[in-house]
Design a protein around this motif. Structure first.
Motif: not given
Length: 883
Positions: A858-883
């Protein structure tokens, strides 16, 4: 990226005040997902599934029909067709074709209408199964042969061949022969290995060589992927580079040029000097603070860096006692109090150039080394276009030859011949921004991910260690005590050497330093420390908040509001992560969270460096804001791993023994400057810089596994820094993990729009259908797909074969190290409709561990709508918002 794509600088501000930083990192599979679809033996797989379904129906209906026939036999009475009805009942029950005497018009006439109808239907489906069984071997053989010709085209992809040339030179050679001459078909075992690499390159995003391509993505107004040039960036292996540096340091003419400095971990107290000794063991060494030692340290602290000879000149003015002084200094160098630094920083952009310039200063002693270093650099630095596979192969050969010549000249303990993977690493990066991510499309996903960030704080694997450490420091040094970090480190190791005789807090500290990451929370419930028992109860509550009853489709869905409310009630000693890096994949309206670790630019800083080396555009990065009274300081050493080479990520750096930094002294915090301060209010231990007067959070921001850091650095970052929060190999939703005795299915778990856990099935290996002796391919395939269907395991999934003992604690062993180095925990993508991946799976079963884990794709590698036709993963950094 196309010029009309606007970007949003500074990241995205989320509802809770946190920020999704910019840029993101995109990791894209090297092969398109379609490369898997074209390898599927669809006809054979459909036939096998239908045959398995029919046989399952025949068995189930045969058992039910057997009961019906039992009643019919009782109604017939003795004699007549009764013996033949008994034979019919046995045949149906055993799923075999009845003999002519067991099924004929007379026998049929002896049955009631409904029973006769069911027997006829059973026989019709039996005939259908027979026809499929007769047809399947030919269909499978023909389709496998067709798919092998397709594989030949798929495997000709330059990215795959280039990666294969480093990952498996022998397999690359077999493929090259096949591509040159279609008659040189590889053996089945070789074909299966090749398909395994194709699946790796198309279904996974682990950044090894050109199997995966990484780049820096941006936030913007739309969701768009753009095809960009791909560059291969070659780095010399970190261990080889360190070995070359160390060998050059032993050349007398070059040793005389080394800069001497005091060990940055040295602490002077009570007439003694303590410091970490040389790696890899880093023993804590203590020397008397004699007048000579004091004078030496004072001179090094007061003056600009100089050589050992210059220091001896000051300590032996006019040459008096020169020999004695030189012997004294040599002893301090050997002990590790004095460190001789080469003029090449760990994070040098072009270390071979700097080594060559340094070697040139050695005169005749190193005159022949300079051209060897320059020759090696000529092969490392220039890029070779990714599509030029043969050019890259030729460069590999030249690079290995150059490395071998240098190794032989310096007398390094490596084999002169056969150097391959130990020489260099290649990274594939995009030359320009490959993706723009829609702010509006991602914002709701990231808001939920931020809620998960706060919820994950309680499951920080290092939290029990830090709680035990706080209790230990209060007991050992007193509430509110302040002691040098090195003194704390020595005390901890004393306890580790004491074994079972240690008191409560010390014993708990040692337990969590040695615990396996899969050990779970069993140690919390029985802990003698109330706070650890409380942590166990809080973790249980956090799990219950998520593990609500499943919906009708079998998916567990928890509202993120519940996670937020639970996190808001957490005690002060469970602090939300200030910055978390999350590896996520889009799956329609969901994001699947694969990994969560410390943020602060970890991962992104390395891609920034590599993109710059490739000549690509590096988007600006917003400086990270530390909370008041706190500074973040990274370990700047590479520790003999190219994976730790990166751009600076924090405002400060830990000045660590036996590493060389190019940062100014004002940005370096010597290890000896750090004190442990016990907070009697929270019961926790903090790290404080004496020079800055502020709390220090030490961070390992390289991509080498934390457990492979040297001992002092490992303890420093585990006890006071931040590490992993979620790892794909073990789930915080499982409080304790033990090898199952039967198949255990765990449903998918979603928190809002975030998938916390994919559906998975943990299976004792003995229950998996291995190939029987003399079993045909077709029969094995039918049995296997039938077993998958019966247990609800998807035909496309990721498979892990756990080695024995990974979840067990061993008081005499480094369980984290054992776990990290064991490759059985790494998932293999298996599509059971790709025959050669079935062979890969079959091979996995030949050297089994006790448990095999299947996890939904999940997601299925060959599912329709794969990013640009390729399996893709993003590194997203979430920071702050901590008291």
């Amino acid at each position: 990226m196309s010029e009309n794509l606007g970007t949003v600088s500074g990241g995205i501000t989320l509802d809770g005040g946190a920020r999704a930083d910019a840029p993101l990192v995109l990791r894209r599979a090297g092969l398109p997902a379609a490369a898997l679809d074209v390898l599927r033996t669809e006809k054979a797989h459909r036939c096998a599934r239908e045959l398995a379904r029919l046989r399952a129906w025949l068995a189930a209906e045969g058992a039910a029909l057997s009961d019906v026939l039992f009643a019919e036999i009782g109604a017939v009475g003795d004699g007549g067709p009764k013996p033949r009805l008994v034979g019919l009942r046995r045949a149906v029950f055993r799923s075999r074709r009845p003999r002519p005497e067991e099924w004929n018009a007379e026998v049929e006439g002896a049955l009631g209408p409904e029973a006769a109808r069911r027997v006829r239907e059973w026989l019709a489906r039996f005939d259908e199964a027979d026809r499929l069984a007769a047809r399947l071997p030919g269909v499978l053989a023909a389709e496998v042969a067709e798919r092998e010709q397709v594989l030949r085209g798929v495997a000709s992809d330059p990215c795959l061949r280039r990666a294969l040339s480093q990952a498996s030179p022998a397999l690359y050679g077999e493929l090259a022969k096949w591509l040159d001459d279609p008659r040189r078909r590889p053996r089945p075992q070789t074909m299966a290995r090749l398909v395994k690499y194709v699946a790796r390159a198309a279904a996974k995003t682990s950044p090894y060589s050109t199997f995966t391509i990484s780049g820096l993505a941006v936030w913007g107004e739309r969701e768009e992927f753009a095809e960009q040039p791909v560059h291969g960036v070659v780095e010399l292996d970190g261990f080889l580079l360190r070995s070359i540096v160390r060998a050059l340091c032993e050349v007398p003419a070059l040793r005389a040029t080394l800069t001497v400095r005091a060990n940055p971990g040295a602490v002077v107290a009570d007439g003694r000097v303590s410091f970490p000794g040389p790696p890899p063991r880093e023993p804590i060494v203590t020397l008397p603070e004699t007048p000579a030692v004091r004078a030496c340290l004072r001179l090094l602290a007061a003056g600009p860096p100089g050589t050992l000879a210059a220091l001896a000149d000051v300590l032996a003015p006019g040459g008096r006692n020169r020999e004695r002084v030189e012997g004294f200094l040599a002893a301090l160098v050997e002990a590790g109090l004095l460190i001789l630094d080469p003029p090449v920083a760990d994070q040098a952009a072009d270390p071979l150039r700097e080594l060559s310039a340094w070697a040139a200063r050695g005169g005749e002693e190193t005159a022949d080394v300079v051209p060897l270093l320059e020759r090696l650099r000529r092969e490392v630095v220039p890029p070779v276009p990714v599509e030029d596979v043969e050019g890259h192969r030729a460069r590999q050969d030249r690079l290995r030859d150059a490395a071998s010549a240098l190794v032989e000249r310096l007398g390094l303990p490596f084999p002169v011949t056969g150097l391959s993977k130990s020489v260099f690493h290649e990274n594939a990066v995009f030359g320009d921004v490959p993706a723009e991510c829609s702010v509006e499309g991602w914002r709701p996903l990231l808001d939920d991910l931020d809620a998960v960030r706060h919820w994950l704080a309680v499951f920080d694997p290092a939290l029990p260690l830090r709680l035990a450490l706080g209790a230990f420091c209060g007991e050992r040094f007193g509430a509110g005590a302040r002691v040098p970090f090195l003194e704390l480190f020595r005390a901890v190791h004393e306890e580790m050497n004491r074994g079972d005789g240690a008191p409560g807090a010390a014993r708990e500290l040692v337990r969590f330093l040695r615990a396996s990451p899969m050990a779970g929370d069993a140690a919390l419930a029985g802990s003698p420390l109330e706070r650890l028992r409380e942590l166990g109860r809080i973790r249980d509550a956090a799990r219950r908040a998520v593990l609500v009853p499943a919906d009708a489709d079998g998916v567990v869905r928890a509202p993120v509001a519940r996670l937020r409310a639970l996190a808001a009630r957490s005690p002060e000693w469970i602090g939300a992560p200030v910055s978390m890096g999350c590896y996520v994949q889009r799956a329609g309206d969901l994001i699947t969270l694969n990994v969560a670790h410390a943020g602060y630019g970890r991962g992104r800083s390395r891609i920034r460096r590599l993109t710059g080396f490739a000549g690509g555009a590096v988007p600006p990065e917003r400086p990270f804001d530390a909370p008041p009274g706190t500074v973040f300081a990274e370990l700047g050493g590479t520790f003999a791993s190219a994976l730790n080479a990166r751009a600076p990520g924090t405002a400060y750096e830990i000045d660590y023994p036996h590493t060389v930094s190019a940062r100014p002294a004002s940005e370096r915090l010597p290890l000896g400057d750090l004190d442990m301060v016990h907070d009697p209010r929270t019961g926790l231990a903090d790290l404080v810089s004496r020079r800055l007067g502020e709390r220090v959070v030490p961070l390992h921001l390289g991509m080498m596994a934390d457990v492979l850091l040297p001992p002092v650095a490992r303890f420093l970052t585990w006890a006071f820094g931040a590490s992993y929060y979620l790892h794909p190999s073990f789930s915080p939703l499982a409080p304790d993990w033990e090898p199952p005795t039967s198949i255990v299915a765990a449903p998918r778990v979603e928190a809002g729009r975030v998938v916390l856990r994919r559906a998975r099935w943990s299976v004792p290996t003995g229950l998996v259908p291995a190939r029987r002796k003399a079993e045909s391919d077709a029969d094995h395939l039918v049995r296997l797909v039938g077993w998958l269907r019966a247990n609800g395991i998807p035909g496309r999934c990721y498979v892990r074969m756990w080695a024995d003992g990974l979840w067990q604690d061993d008081a005499e062993d480094n369980n984290w190290g054992k776990w990290v180095l064991d490759k059985s925990r790494k998932p293999v993508y298996i599509d059971f409709a790709i025959w050669h991946l079935v062979a890969v799976f079959e091979r996995m079963l030949k050297t089994p561990g006790p448990v095999i884990v299947f996890e939904e794709a999940l997601p299925e590698p060959t599912a329709a709508g794969a990013a640009g036709g390729f399996v893709s993963e993003f590194l997203v950094e979430i920071s702050g918002g901590v008291a």
